[in-house]
Design a protein around this motif. Structure first.
Motif, short mmCIF file in Angstrom:
data_model
loop_
_atom_site.label_atom_id
_atom_site.label_comp_id
_atom_site.label_asym_id
_atom_site.label_seq_id
_atom_site.Cartn_x
_atom_site.Cartn_y
_atom_site.Cartn_z
N CYS A 39 82.81 26.28 -70.44
CA CYS A 39 82.59 27.56 -69.76
C CYS A 39 82.10 28.61 -70.76
O CYS A 39 82.67 28.73 -71.85
N CYS A 76 85.45 31.59 -70.84
CA CYS A 76 86.70 31.36 -71.56
C CYS A 76 86.56 30.32 -72.67
O CYS A 76 87.44 30.16 -73.50
N CYS A 133 85.86 35.06 -65.97
CA CYS A 133 85.06 34.35 -66.96
C CYS A 133 83.66 34.96 -67.05
O CYS A 133 83.11 35.07 -68.15
N CYS A 143 83.34 28.92 -65.23
CA CYS A 143 84.40 28.69 -64.25
C CYS A 143 84.11 29.50 -62.99
O CYS A 143 83.47 30.54 -63.05
ZN LIG Z 1 86.10 29.94 -67.88
#
Ligand SMILES: [Zn+2]
Length: 90
Positions: free
Chosen positions: A11, A14, A55, A50
């Motif tokens: 991702c 994050c 995020c 995500c």
């Molecule tokens: Zn994420």
């Protein structure tokens, strides 16, 4: 339980690795604006995120999509991604 060959992606928000199908794909088409690719099949460079607005906010703050795609991303494109993402997870 051991599962084999699940494609994992990272991702851009994050930084966590998750199975590809649990992530949303952001695509950067050659001559068009970046958008959220809900089919996962649009042509262009892709990055994964995500299904979480947090995020996207993190990616925006850290300019991670700019780095991933090596292009500028205007605020309105981020706003649009945010709307698309919010819609997608409803
Ligand atoms: Zn994420």
């Amino acid at each position: 339980m051991k599962e084999k060959k699940i494609p994992m992606r990272k991702c851009v928000g994050c930084g966590g690795s998750k199975p590809k199908r649990e992530l949303l794909r952001v695509v950067s088409p050659k001559d068009e604006d970046i958008f959220l690719d809900l089919t996962g099949k649009a042509a262009g460079r892709g990055a994964y995120i995500c299904a979480d607005p947090d995020c996207l906010a993190k990616a925006r703050k850290a300019r991670r999509l700019e780095h991933a795609f090596e292009r500028q991303i205007p605020p309105e494109v981020y706003d649009m991604l945010e709307r698309e993402l919010t819609e997608a997870i409803k």
